[in-house]
Design a protein around this motif. Structure first.
Motif, PDB file in Angstrom:
ATOM      1  N   GLY A  98      12.198  -0.812 -27.339  1.00 13.78           N
ATOM      2  CA  GLY A  98      13.330   0.147 -27.695  1.00 13.78           C
ATOM      3  C   GLY A  98      13.842   0.110 -29.002  1.00 13.78           C
ATOM      4  O   GLY A  98      14.933   1.160 -29.324  1.00 13.78           O
ATOM      5  N   SER A  99      13.302   0.187 -29.825  1.00 11.48           N
ATOM      6  CA  SER A  99      14.038  -0.005 -31.331  1.00 11.48           C
ATOM      7  C   SER A  99      12.825   1.804 -31.419  1.00 11.48           C
ATOM      8  O   SER A  99      13.408   1.443 -32.797  1.00 11.48           O
ATOM      9  N   LEU A 100      12.180   1.575 -30.493  1.00 11.69           N
ATOM     10  CA  LEU A 100      11.699   3.031 -31.515  1.00 11.69           C
ATOM     11  C   LEU A 100      12.482   4.190 -32.046  1.00 11.69           C
ATOM     12  O   LEU A 100      13.465   3.845 -30.655  1.00 11.69           O
ATOM     13  N   GLU A 101      12.642   4.886 -33.212  1.00  6.74           N
ATOM     14  CA  GLU A 101      13.409   5.946 -33.523  1.00  6.74           C
ATOM     15  C   GLU A 101      14.036   7.171 -31.449  1.00  6.74           C
ATOM     16  O   GLU A 101      15.317   6.829 -31.244  1.00  6.74           O
ATOM     17  N   ILE A 102      12.611   6.780 -30.813  1.00  8.83           N
ATOM     18  CA  ILE A 102      13.273   8.371 -30.310  1.00  8.83           C
ATOM     19  C   ILE A 102      13.688   7.918 -28.864  1.00  8.83           C
ATOM     20  O   ILE A 102      13.926   8.869 -27.275  1.00  8.83           O
ATOM     21  N   HIS A 151       3.756  11.864 -27.592  1.00  7.59           N
ATOM     22  CA  HIS A 151       2.830  11.119 -28.330  1.00  7.59           C
ATOM     23  C   HIS A 151       2.892   9.693 -27.816  1.00  7.59           C
ATOM     24  O   HIS A 151       1.955   8.673 -27.885  1.00  7.59           O
ATOM     25  N   CYS A 179       0.988   6.421 -36.741  1.00 12.05           N
ATOM     26  CA  CYS A 179       1.714   6.320 -35.756  1.00 12.05           C
ATOM     27  C   CYS A 179       3.240   5.900 -35.750  1.00 12.05           C
ATOM     28  O   CYS A 179       4.439   5.863 -35.950  1.00 12.05           O
ATOM     29  N   ALA A 180       3.806   8.430 -35.688  1.00  9.35           N
ATOM     30  CA  ALA A 180       5.224   8.394 -36.753  1.00  9.35           C
ATOM     31  C   ALA A 180       5.707   7.944 -35.162  1.00  9.35           C
ATOM     32  O   ALA A 180       7.439   7.529 -36.113  1.00  9.35           O
ATOM     33  N   LEU A 181       6.409   7.088 -33.907  1.00 11.24           N
ATOM     34  CA  LEU A 181       6.524   6.584 -33.264  1.00 11.24           C
ATOM     35  C   LEU A 181       7.447   5.402 -34.004  1.00 11.24           C
ATOM     36  O   LEU A 181       8.868   5.286 -33.672  1.00 11.24           O
ATOM     37  N   CYS A 182       6.706   4.409 -34.501  1.00 11.62           N
ATOM     38  CA  CYS A 182       6.893   3.416 -35.174  1.00 11.62           C
ATOM     39  C   CYS A 182       8.088   3.802 -35.812  1.00 11.62           C
ATOM     40  O   CYS A 182       9.026   2.586 -36.157  1.00 11.62           O
ATOM     41  N   GLY A 192      10.992   4.466 -36.387  1.00  9.22           N
ATOM     42  CA  GLY A 192      12.844   3.752 -35.884  1.00  9.22           C
ATOM     43  C   GLY A 192      12.676   2.674 -35.618  1.00  9.22           C
ATOM     44  O   GLY A 192      13.369   1.889 -34.839  1.00  9.22           O
ATOM     45  N   ALA A 193      11.506   1.717 -35.519  1.00  9.05           N
ATOM     46  CA  ALA A 193      11.405   0.210 -35.131  1.00  9.05           C
ATOM     47  C   ALA A 193      12.172  -0.836 -36.369  1.00  9.05           C
ATOM     48  O   ALA A 193      12.831  -0.186 -37.321  1.00  9.05           O
ATOM     49  N   GLN A 194      12.436  -1.628 -36.098  1.00 10.52           N
ATOM     50  CA  GLN A 194      13.085  -2.816 -36.898  1.00 10.52           C
ATOM     51  C   GLN A 194      12.387  -2.973 -38.505  1.00 10.52           C
ATOM     52  O   GLN A 194      13.241  -2.983 -39.143  1.00 10.52           O
ATOM     53  N   GLN A 200       6.474  14.327 -29.706  1.00  6.94           N
ATOM     54  CA  GLN A 200       7.035  12.728 -29.379  1.00  6.94           C
ATOM     55  C   GLN A 200       6.739  12.237 -28.666  1.00  6.94           C
ATOM     56  O   GLN A 200       6.139  11.418 -28.308  1.00  6.94           O
ATOM     57  N   GLU A 237      10.983  -5.148 -27.009  1.00  4.71           N
ATOM     58  CA  GLU A 237      12.304  -4.854 -27.940  1.00  4.71           C
ATOM     59  C   GLU A 237      11.733  -3.792 -28.789  1.00  4.71           C
ATOM     60  O   GLU A 237      11.971  -2.990 -29.415  1.00  4.71           O
ATOM     61  N   LEU A 238      10.222  -4.096 -28.866  1.00  4.30           N
ATOM     62  CA  LEU A 238       9.396  -2.619 -29.706  1.00  4.30           C
ATOM     63  C   LEU A 238       9.855  -1.364 -29.580  1.00  4.30           C
ATOM     64  O   LEU A 238       9.937  -1.041 -30.143  1.00  4.30           O
TER      65      LEU A 238
END
Lengths: 333, 333, 333, 333
Positions: free
Chosen positions: B54-58, B16, A304-307, A309-311, B13, B51-52
């Motif tokens: 919004g916290s993604l890198e992209i 994805h 899950c490359a998306l994840c 950036g999460a906390q 991305q 929240e999840l």
């Protein structure tokens, strides 16, 4: 406890108040100045309702001299409390790194993360099974099944586990859990605190979003007054007007709590900031400020490359963070 | 729900992320600008973890278009909810005055206060039996005996009663209580809310010390989603840096809540200000702002001259206040 | 910038708004979904009044994609700004320790403290000449005479000096001052900021008690937009409900500011905490979090045993703190 | 003023402190209890630095008995101050409605709005000429030209005018302005306050975003200590965590200020809420709470349908609001 009376208070009113205080088994020491009268209350003032006293017409101010908490106070217990959980220790110079996913999602996930964080140096595994969610429609955690998976991860890695309780009726499920977490929203769920006080389990008590440090210690006192002294305090950010971070991490809580209580203090920079990019800086800052432990979210979703950036940190980021935290701990000795 | 992607996000991305969203049964409407890409998420977004996401890198920002609460929303229920309790009604143009002592202390006290406030025009009797206290050493209320005394006062005066619940295990004791109060500290005790949702009792839900109005409605939604729609919202002051008043009463909550929800709104100026001298002004202000009810503390201790300055009004002060509140309500029609 | 229109907006209203936006020389990119319409505004949006736009009846939300600050933004200036003051440098890996008394009190005092802190490793001398005081009756500083004494201390020790300006009419007095400080209460004194922008002096800009990090950068932008790019940002605590510390030091400001701006960030733990016992922990924490400098109060009153507990450190405490800060800085590399 | 010494303070330390206090021309009254010693400081304590005293190692707490403000205090000046501006009066039972546009934009606009609000019952015309803006790139007002247009509107309608000053160097432009406004961001711009204290102009002083009511009175004291007693205090919302409204309007400020000061209190619901739909409710609430005046934004753009939703009311809405405010004022007598 000191009560300052307003100027203009009549002798009858003063006598009336002193009489009332003496009925509460307090001695009263009177000091009359020209502009004000000060009453010193001597005895067990922990049962005096400061708000009521302060709201009386003739009372200007009430000031506690001794803290309203006793068992949590460093004055009554000068030595640091050390909590031992398996091979891990927290407090009194001992430091533990607590890591794991926000929520337990599957056997594969929790075993993988547990293995990763153990390799990277974690001392304790965290993972949410019961999840307090603002919305009734959001995922509320795997609940009982989540706890079972955590216990499997504990068996697989040897790491002690910590997970949150939301309702005292589920206490039986926590029998093999090593540390029971009380979340920020439940910091003043006094019935829950009292019931946890009847166990001997280590309790990690998170500071509420808008609670003072004194209120945090009063909540610890609720647990301790029932006989359980195994309490770890946790700073996880308070609510302010600043919106860039999810909450404002109050790191001054660490030296303040070390001054006034013997209980260990852990910091959770993941929930405080809500952004993975800020977690490492705040984790090393917490270590530098003297925290007895740090609790961070780590995930392990290579697919899950998306994840990223999460906390949550990746295991690699966590390993790097852990190394820096250890170096900082040596630097401040 | 709208998600704004950061500039620099690659097509892979984006694809994805869209794939992930579609797995949540959402349609995704893509709008690509030069500097940004906006995804519109269509479908049941109440289950999306903002929240999840919004916290993604992209992801730059996530914005809900529809509210996360449904049953509490005025959009889904345009007519005002009216709660009927005995002869009293709250909401939709009906106004109730709720009055009584902070704590039930004795039969004599509660009967005397109940009689006084009824004469002065109160519609509902309040009184604390279970008292949430910051300190484990403070008086925690008369508990079961307190509820029995409230029921005696109800019988003696005909006034419906409201009292606070702290623990779902005591629910049986509330069978003849007319309105169950959830205190500010329990506003996000989600398990308690869900259990109260399974009853049909009117629930007065107090706003937490550091909770937003949206969070208040999400907590109402917890109760409503279990089937209980009899909810009264209560503004009782929020925690700010100002220390002159105990809390800061947010009266703008009244028109805001009336815009976004159909549920009635009651204001508690006694706990908000902590000072009897400020209660009348804030009570009439609440009425002027459109509150559906006001809840004030009234005591009745003719022997205790000391208590006159507490946050409680005397019956005479309450009678005067009530008359002014009624005049203001007529003035704003 | 993105504007989300409310559902129910008519085509005429949308056209009217688009027309208005185009008159502001913006291109508008329209994306119509089923439930909402999103307008993308392209062009120089820094002049768009977000609050006005957001308050229009038909607009649900306005969201900036690009920051409202330009010259302060790391996007427009990726390299760290390094401020050089005599032999000291701040930013881009360079760290400065700023120390000195709260107020300049006498020649003897300032020379003694300056000599002490230089020996203990300080890079820059601080000292208040113009003191902003809540009360008009409190000591307002030595003013012009204080600046002269600071210049003497500079000559005696070779340390560059920093002192606060409160009124642009005194600017001439600051000709030989190395860094001009703008205090928290003046962070949004926009006329003062613009005038300082016309000088070339390094400016240390303190965050206001209730200002967001974005507002801090907007105030920096006021100075920069007039041509002065020599700005040092300073986190000094924000106002919250917690009263144990004077303010709540927001150390997450350090990594946040490093993400979004190229300007250096200094931390003042003395004013933030108000207690000498907390200053060392928070100073090393700030260093661990990546601060580019630390500013602490140091006094030198061997005759005044009373003063040992104030928010100021003794020279010996400062020397010890400095050594620990340097070790922490090495540990986080 | 009272200082409580920590237990464990030695007689030498106590003597040292008392000596220091006596050098400040204070008498010291000592009261020694078993657990604590209380020092009563008698004399002119307004010059004592409470923060310094409280930060001393041996001092537990410092408590002022008399307020730190004198001229603003109701204790020293029991009668309400009444400010007379042309035909309008504010304070002591007199109420003024202040209305007008946020910014002066053109002759046509200001004359039209002034005429409208006069017809609808306004007593005083407001309008911004110098506009404090967070961004240096935003419209900063028409400045000198704006003041000239306000004076034209004054001549055309007979309404006295109020407008904001940002910089003391522009004071000459305010010669014919009836009330000079000090904005929230300048509440602690002490040099500006002192200069305004040297004029005789009525000053409307807005509470800062994060300032306590005591700090507001200390800022009034800055103006009064220079000789200008014509001060109107203004509550305009404080900054909290709630984001639904722009700020949180603290209406309890009205009865609190009426208790502790003789100065009149005006409320600005437009800036506090940021939403026109909330302004009428909060305006009538302010009147019900005893405000001496209300200041609202009114625009007059029949051609600009878009603007209907802004924080400004239309003249028709203002006329309706004014009628309700007057009815509420009669209801609370």
């Amino acid at each position: 406890m000191i009560a300052v009376l307003k100027s203009g208070t009549t002798p009858e009113q003063t006598a009336h108040l002193i009489n009332w205080l003496k009925h509460m088994n307090l001695d009263v020491h009177i000091s009359e100045g020209q502009e004000f009268t000060v009453l010193g209350l001597i005895g067990d003032t922990s049962r005096v309702d400061m708000e009521l006293l302060g709201s009386l017409e003739i009372v200007d101010t009430v000031k506690r001299i001794s803290e309203p908490y006793k068992q949590a106070s460093r004055n009554f217990h000068p030595d640091n409390t050390v909590i031992t959980i398996g091979n891990a220790k927290i407090g009194g110079g001992h430091f533990s790194m607590i890591a794991g996913p926000c929520s337990v999602e599957s056997q594969e996930q929790i075993i993988a993360v547990a293995t990763s964080v153990k390799e990277a140096g974690a001392d304790i595994l965290r993972g949410g099974a019961f999840k307090p969610r603002t919305s009734p429609y959001a995922f509320q955690g795997m609940k009982e099944a989540g706890i079972k998976l955590l216990l499997e991860a504990k068996k697989a890695t040897g790491l002690p586990i910590i997970t949150e309780i939301m309702n005292i009726r589920t206490l039986d499920l926590f029998e093999d859990v090593d540390i029971i977490q009380v979340g920020a929203r439940n910091m003043q769920n006094f019935d829950l605190l009292q019931e946890l006080g009847k166990t001997k389990k280590p309790i990690l008590l998170k500071r509420g979003l808008a609670n003072t440090l004194q209120e945090l210690l009063m909540s610890a006192e609720y647990i301790m007054s029932e006989g359980n002294e195994n309490i770890i305090l946790c700073e996880r950010g308070i609510r302010t007007y600043e919106t860039y971070t999810r909450n404002t991490l109050d790191l001054s809580a660490i030296p303040v709590l070390h001054e006034i209580t013997h209980l260990p203090v852990v910091v959770d920079p993941s929930h405080a900031t809500g952004k993975a990019s800020l977690v490492p800086s705040m984790a090393v800052a917490a270590a530098a400020a003297g925290a007895d432990g740090i609790m961070v979210e780590v995930h392990n979703n290579p697919a899950c490359a998306l994840c990223d950036g999460a906390q949550s940190l990746t295991p690699a980021q966590f390993a790097d963070l852990n190394a820096r935290v250890q170096r900082v701990r040596e630097a401040i000795l």
